[in-house]
Design an enzyme around this catalytic site. Sequence first.
Site, mmCIF file in Angstrom:
data_model
loop_
_atom_site.group_PDB
_atom_site.id
_atom_site.type_symbol
_atom_site.label_atom_id
_atom_site.label_comp_id
_atom_site.label_asym_id
_atom_site.label_seq_id
_atom_site.Cartn_x
_atom_site.Cartn_y
_atom_site.Cartn_z
ATOM 1 N N HIS A 290 -0.262 0.202 5.230
ATOM 2 C CA HIS A 290 0.219 -0.885 4.377
ATOM 3 C C HIS A 290 -0.600 -0.959 3.092
ATOM 4 C CE1 HIS A 290 1.473 -4.990 3.230
ATOM 5 N NE2 HIS A 290 0.193 -5.144 2.936
ATOM 6 N N GLU A 291 -1.923 -0.893 3.214
ATOM 7 C CA GLU A 291 -2.775 -0.939 2.022
ATOM 8 C C GLU A 291 -2.505 0.262 1.123
ATOM 9 O OE1 GLU A 291 -4.501 -3.500 1.243
ATOM 10 O OE2 GLU A 291 -4.046 -4.517 3.134
ATOM 11 N N GLU A 379 4.086 -7.049 -1.202
ATOM 12 C CA GLU A 379 3.764 -6.958 0.226
ATOM 13 C C GLU A 379 4.936 -6.384 1.015
ATOM 14 O OE1 GLU A 379 0.796 -7.447 1.537
ATOM 15 O OE2 GLU A 379 0.085 -7.892 -0.495
ATOM 16 N N ASP A 383 4.860 -2.987 3.190
ATOM 17 C CA ASP A 383 5.290 -2.958 4.590
ATOM 18 C C ASP A 383 6.290 -1.828 4.826
ATOM 19 O OD1 ASP A 383 3.714 -5.067 5.350
ATOM 20 O OD2 ASP A 383 5.310 -6.561 5.295
#
Length: 441
Positions: A290-291, A379, A383
Amino acid sequence: MSVPPVPENLFSPSLALTLAFAIALAAGLLLRFWLASRQIRHVATHRGAVPEAFAARISLAAHQKAADYTVTKTRLGLIEMALGAAVLLGWTLLGGLDALNQMLLDALGGGMAQQLALLAAFAVISGLIDLPLSLYQTFVIEERFGFNRMTWRLWLADAVKGLLVGAAIGLPVAALILWLMGATGSLWWLWAWCFWMGFNLVLMVVYPTFIAPLFNKFQPLEDESLRARVTALMQRCGFEAKGLFVMDGSRRSAHANAYFTGFGLGKRVVFYDTLLRQLSPSEVEAVLAHELGHFKHRHIAQRVVMMFAISLAGFALLGWLSGQVWFYTGLGVRPNISFDPALASAPNDALALLLFMLATPVFTLFISPLFSRQSRKHEFQADAYAASLASGADLASALLKLYEDNASTLTPDPVYVQFYYSHPPAAERLARMQPLKVVHP
């Protein structure tokens, strides 16, 4: 840089600024109270039952703990809002900053020492005002809900180190900006912006290596299996990091996290030790994916460019406002006023910086939902990237564990979310993952 003497008759821009500032402050305070009240009511109303989507995973006790934690923090936020508004009025329209500036003018004269003393005194006084609620947050609320690991000795050590580091870095930076304001003419703001941006870029390189280790211990990731897994993940997406580190976050809090730090070839991947204890290796990989999604979508670069643009506009605005008498008088300060005629030409640069810093958030509050919305969009994109690169099911499982372990409410107020949340609520994130064929844990 100096400002012309205050005219005998205050012209309309001064009064207009006073009224605009007072109205914006009152409207912002009412808006934030209304949003906080909505959040408290909404979370309390849904406290009695776990949302159906999470019923198989989240216990009622954990759900109620998260609700109570959220309500307690939000109620403390109401007190912080009221105190912050009162302090802001005290500094500005009620004459606090003017009185402090006048006292230091009379004691030190109108040179660089007085301006630095004004900035330092403002920072110390503001910190002391905020201290009681900060201590209550850490040693009462966080303690009550089982998150605090901070001891008084560690808190004091952090405070002393923070003060010393802040002074060692902040005073020279402030001195140089003040010098630029006084020595480089009408375009001082452009020179100051260039220096400020360069300083921030250097800080991104220096902070993880020299400053962060003053407060936390960073050990290389020793789990060879996890290291190999994480390294392979980074290679698949073309990300290079200087090292993988574990931070002793558990010394201060039970909250878990992971983040990238540094800039260019000095980038580091940092895992909280609490995160590694709570998640399985595959879940850690999914969180890191995710990061890495932020990296792949260039979100960090976009934020840096946005920071450059906004700060340039801010410096340009400050460059204009700092030469306007009404900017000072409209916010409760008399520029270049002293009982000593020799101080009539004392610079107002530190005053301009402080007034701009105090007044700007009052007006920019109303556009903050735009930035929150953009952050939530990023975000969702991260994801989706993580679900394609690693395991979407593991990401969903990790998110639920983090929501549970950090006592993040599963039922926030939708309007509150739109205004404040930089990360989407758990229900929205998992719902977005369903079309990606993520198996619900």
